[in-house]
Design a protein around this motif. Structure first.
Motif, mmCIF file in Angstrom:
data_model
loop_
_atom_site.group_PDB
_atom_site.id
_atom_site.type_symbol
_atom_site.label_atom_id
_atom_site.label_comp_id
_atom_site.label_asym_id
_atom_site.label_seq_id
_atom_site.Cartn_x
_atom_site.Cartn_y
_atom_site.Cartn_z
ATOM 1 N N VAL A 142 0.835 -1.209 0.000
ATOM 2 C CA VAL A 142 0.000 0.000 0.000
ATOM 3 C C VAL A 142 0.865 1.252 0.000
ATOM 4 C CG1 VAL A 142 -1.818 1.279 1.225
ATOM 5 C CG2 VAL A 142 -1.755 -1.218 1.359
ATOM 6 N N ALA A 143 0.431 2.246 -0.773
ATOM 7 C CA ALA A 143 0.932 3.611 -0.638
ATOM 8 C C ALA A 143 -0.166 4.421 0.026
ATOM 9 C CB ALA A 143 1.288 4.205 -1.993
ATOM 10 N N CYS A 144 0.159 5.054 1.130
ATOM 11 C CA CYS A 144 -0.829 5.799 1.920
ATOM 12 C C CYS A 144 -0.488 7.285 1.907
ATOM 13 C CB CYS A 144 -0.844 5.265 3.359
ATOM 14 S SG CYS A 144 -1.948 6.150 4.471
ATOM 15 N N VAL A 145 -1.428 8.115 1.474
ATOM 16 C CA VAL A 145 -1.226 9.563 1.438
ATOM 17 C C VAL A 145 -2.252 10.239 2.340
ATOM 18 C CG1 VAL A 145 -0.305 9.487 -0.909
ATOM 19 C CG2 VAL A 145 -2.749 9.899 -0.564
ATOM 20 N N SER A 146 -1.914 11.430 2.798
ATOM 21 C CA SER A 146 -2.853 12.237 3.591
ATOM 22 C C SER A 146 -3.257 13.451 2.765
ATOM 23 C CB SER A 146 -2.210 12.705 4.897
ATOM 24 O OG SER A 146 -1.827 11.614 5.694
ATOM 25 N N GLN A 147 -4.545 13.802 2.827
ATOM 26 C CA GLN A 147 -5.069 14.923 2.059
ATOM 27 C C GLN A 147 -6.067 15.687 2.916
ATOM 28 O OE1 GLN A 147 -4.244 16.658 -0.433
ATOM 29 N NE2 GLN A 147 -5.404 16.227 -2.292
ATOM 30 N N ALA A 148 -5.741 16.883 3.374
ATOM 31 C CA ALA A 148 -4.466 17.556 3.259
ATOM 32 C C ALA A 148 -3.405 16.835 4.102
ATOM 33 C CB ALA A 148 -4.595 19.004 3.723
ATOM 34 N N THR A 149 -2.124 17.113 3.811
ATOM 35 C CA THR A 149 -1.067 16.414 4.523
ATOM 36 C C THR A 149 -0.927 16.943 5.950
ATOM 37 O OG1 THR A 149 0.784 17.902 4.034
ATOM 38 C CG2 THR A 149 0.173 16.299 2.322
ATOM 39 N N GLU A 150 -0.105 16.233 6.720
ATOM 40 C CA GLU A 150 0.153 16.662 8.103
ATOM 41 C C GLU A 150 0.941 17.963 8.169
ATOM 42 O OE1 GLU A 150 -1.211 12.581 8.214
ATOM 43 O OE2 GLU A 150 0.309 13.574 6.972
ATOM 44 N N GLY A 171 2.118 -2.753 -8.373
ATOM 45 C CA GLY A 171 1.251 -3.725 -7.721
ATOM 46 C C GLY A 171 0.716 -3.300 -6.372
ATOM 47 N N LEU A 172 0.847 -2.005 -6.022
ATOM 48 C CA LEU A 172 0.361 -1.513 -4.738
ATOM 49 C C LEU A 172 -1.029 -0.903 -4.888
ATOM 50 C CD1 LEU A 172 3.496 -1.659 -4.374
ATOM 51 C CD2 LEU A 172 3.289 0.313 -2.835
ATOM 52 N N LYS A 173 -1.786 -0.880 -3.798
ATOM 53 C CA LYS A 173 -3.041 -0.142 -3.703
ATOM 54 C C LYS A 173 -2.763 1.226 -3.080
ATOM 55 C CE LYS A 173 -5.933 -3.353 -5.162
ATOM 56 N NZ LYS A 173 -6.744 -3.164 -6.401
ATOM 57 N N VAL A 174 -3.711 2.144 -3.251
ATOM 58 C CA VAL A 174 -3.536 3.504 -2.750
ATOM 59 C C VAL A 174 -4.652 3.833 -1.752
ATOM 60 C CG1 VAL A 174 -3.418 5.960 -3.335
ATOM 61 C CG2 VAL A 174 -2.387 4.256 -4.867
ATOM 62 N N HIS A 175 -4.241 4.194 -0.539
ATOM 63 C CA HIS A 175 -5.168 4.637 0.502
ATOM 64 C C HIS A 175 -4.962 6.115 0.764
ATOM 65 C CE1 HIS A 175 -5.715 5.593 4.901
ATOM 66 N NE2 HIS A 175 -6.942 5.258 4.559
ATOM 67 N N MET A 176 -6.051 6.827 0.955
ATOM 68 C CA MET A 176 -5.977 8.245 1.298
ATOM 69 C C MET A 176 -6.586 8.484 2.671
ATOM 70 S SD MET A 176 -7.640 11.593 -0.609
ATOM 71 C CE MET A 176 -6.339 11.737 -1.851
ATOM 72 N N ASP A 177 -5.793 9.057 3.576
ATOM 73 C CA ASP A 177 -6.296 9.540 4.855
ATOM 74 C C ASP A 177 -6.865 10.930 4.595
ATOM 75 O OD1 ASP A 177 -6.756 10.637 7.342
ATOM 76 O OD2 ASP A 177 -4.787 10.153 8.166
ATOM 77 N N GLY A 178 -8.174 11.010 4.494
ATOM 78 C CA GLY A 178 -8.828 12.271 4.149
ATOM 79 C C GLY A 178 -9.455 12.963 5.332
ATOM 80 N N ALA A 179 -8.722 13.048 6.443
ATOM 81 C CA ALA A 179 -9.261 13.739 7.617
ATOM 82 C C ALA A 179 -9.649 15.176 7.286
ATOM 83 C CB ALA A 179 -8.237 13.720 8.753
ATOM 84 N N ARG A 180 -8.867 15.805 6.381
ATOM 85 C CA ARG A 180 -9.188 17.168 5.927
ATOM 86 C C ARG A 180 -9.417 17.172 4.407
ATOM 87 N NH1 ARG A 180 -5.183 18.006 10.016
ATOM 88 N NH2 ARG A 180 -6.061 19.158 11.793
ATOM 89 N N PHE A 181 -10.078 16.136 3.929
ATOM 90 C CA PHE A 181 -10.375 16.013 2.507
ATOM 91 C C PHE A 181 -11.193 17.205 2.014
ATOM 92 C CE2 PHE A 181 -13.022 14.118 -0.975
ATOM 93 C CZ PHE A 181 -11.996 13.788 -1.843
ATOM 94 N N ALA A 182 -12.144 17.660 2.819
ATOM 95 C CA ALA A 182 -12.982 18.791 2.415
ATOM 96 C C ALA A 182 -12.154 20.047 2.204
ATOM 97 C CB ALA A 182 -14.064 19.049 3.461
#
Length: 351
Positions: A142-150, A171-182
């Motif tokens: 997995v590649a994990c990104v934050s949006q917005a970032t820390e 071959g990786l999946k992508v996860h987004m931590d969207g705590a501040r996606f809005a």
């Protein structure tokens, strides 16, 4: 009646719920409906989510961001696999090992980044190293990104798409931590689809609590094959609410009439106002661009001392790579007023 001037700039978690969310909860409180998601509020939320994202989705409401991140990652990574994230990512620094626990032992590997954004070549290098080590190293997953970032920065859709293309190609999946996606979507001026699945995101942890909800987050999966296991993982993990209507009602209200984006635009605007005022203070220096609702700034010691003497609260923050001066973090929110910001600026300038 005007509330007292806000002195707390530590976080957007300090806010109450916005009136629209509370009204939705009051409406959902009437009568008896089905439990565990078999209710009209959850059904309506599922339809609304597909309209918002312009795509078939699986949406699982939960009450906390930790639950959303851990459950999402558990669907993508197994016990001997690697989750690559930025070294300061919330999933690796602030989740008390929940992703590792829910994945039954996946390894989170933090990659350095001065501005919080991962680069495609970092993923490629990390995966190449892992594969060169064979069975002695955890398997990339997995590649994990934050949006917005820390660090308060934002991935533009083309940059996110480039990162996701690299990850998928390996071959990786992508996860987004969207705590501040809005906040990110509001700043980018793009659609939720353009900021997520169209840019290659496989699964999103959608945040609402920081932006006006009482307590509501969600796992949003764009891959239908994840639906069944996510449902079982949420139940086993203790996050299937019997009175699901109270989570679903919050999220539906959040998305209705663009409430989520109106709230985010306001908090972003307050960050811009704060940044513009602080930029005029001699010796002040931003260590990151202000792109969402967080500011990271070096302030003269006399200024931070004066602010604290007047009761203002904010966090001292670990300095980014290459920065030796002390950094503070300031966070604005959907219910912060211009006068709150101006009061902070007046105190900072010694007025």
């Amino acid at each position: 009646m005007r509330h007292p001037m806000r002195l707390d700039f530590t976080s957007d978690n300090i806010t109450g719920a916005c009136p629209e969310i509370l009204a939705a909860l009051a409406r959902a409180n009437e009568g008896a409906v089905g439990s565990y998601g078999s209710d009209p509020y959850t059904t309506a939320l599922e339809r609304l989510a597909e309209a918002i994202f312009e795509h078939p989705v699986t949406i699982l409401p939960v009450a906390t961001g930790t639950a959303a991140n851990a459950l999402a990652l558990s669907a993508l990574a197994g016990p001997f696999e690697a989750i690559y994230c930025q070294a300061a990512a919330h999933v690796i620094t602030d989740e008390c090992g929940a992703p590792e626990f829910y994945t039954a032992g996946a390894k989170l590997i933090g990659l350095p980044s001065r501005d919080g954004r991962l680069q495609p070549e970092q993923i490629a290098e990390a995966v190449a190293f892992a594969r060169s080590m064979g069975i002695h190293h955890v398997r990339p997953a997995v590649a994990c990104v934050s949006q917005a970032t820390e660090w308060g920065t934002i991935y533009a859709p083309d940059a996110l798409a480039a990162l996701a293309a690299q990850a998928h190609g390996l071959g990786l999946k992508v996860h987004m931590d969207g705590a501040r996606f809005a906040n990110a979507v509001a700043r980018l001026g793009c659609t939720p689809a353009e900021a997520s699945w169209r840019a290659g995101v496989d699964i999103l942890s959608l945040g609402a609590t920081k932006n006006g909800a009482l307590a509501a987050e969600a796992v949003v999966a764009f891959d239908a094959s994840l639906a069944e296991q996510l449902a079982y993982r949420r139940k086993r993990g203790g996050h299937l609410w019997s009175k699901m209507r109270f989570l679903s009602a919050q999220l539906s209200a959040y998305w209705t009439d663009d409430l989520w984006l109106r709230n985010a635009r306001h908090s972003n605007a307050m960050a811009d106002r704060l940044a513009a005022g602080l930029a005029s203070i001699p010796g002040a220096r931003f260590v990151q661009p202000v792109e969402a609702n967080e500011l990271f700034i070096v302030l003269p010691e006399a200024v931070t001392a004066r602010l604290r003497e007047k009761g203002f609260r904010f966090y001292d923050w670990p300095s980014p790579q290459g920065e030796s001066a002390a950094v503070v973090r300031l966070v604005t929110s959907y219910d912060m007023s211009a006068s709150d910001v101006d009061g902070f600026l007046a105190a900072a300038s010694g007025a």
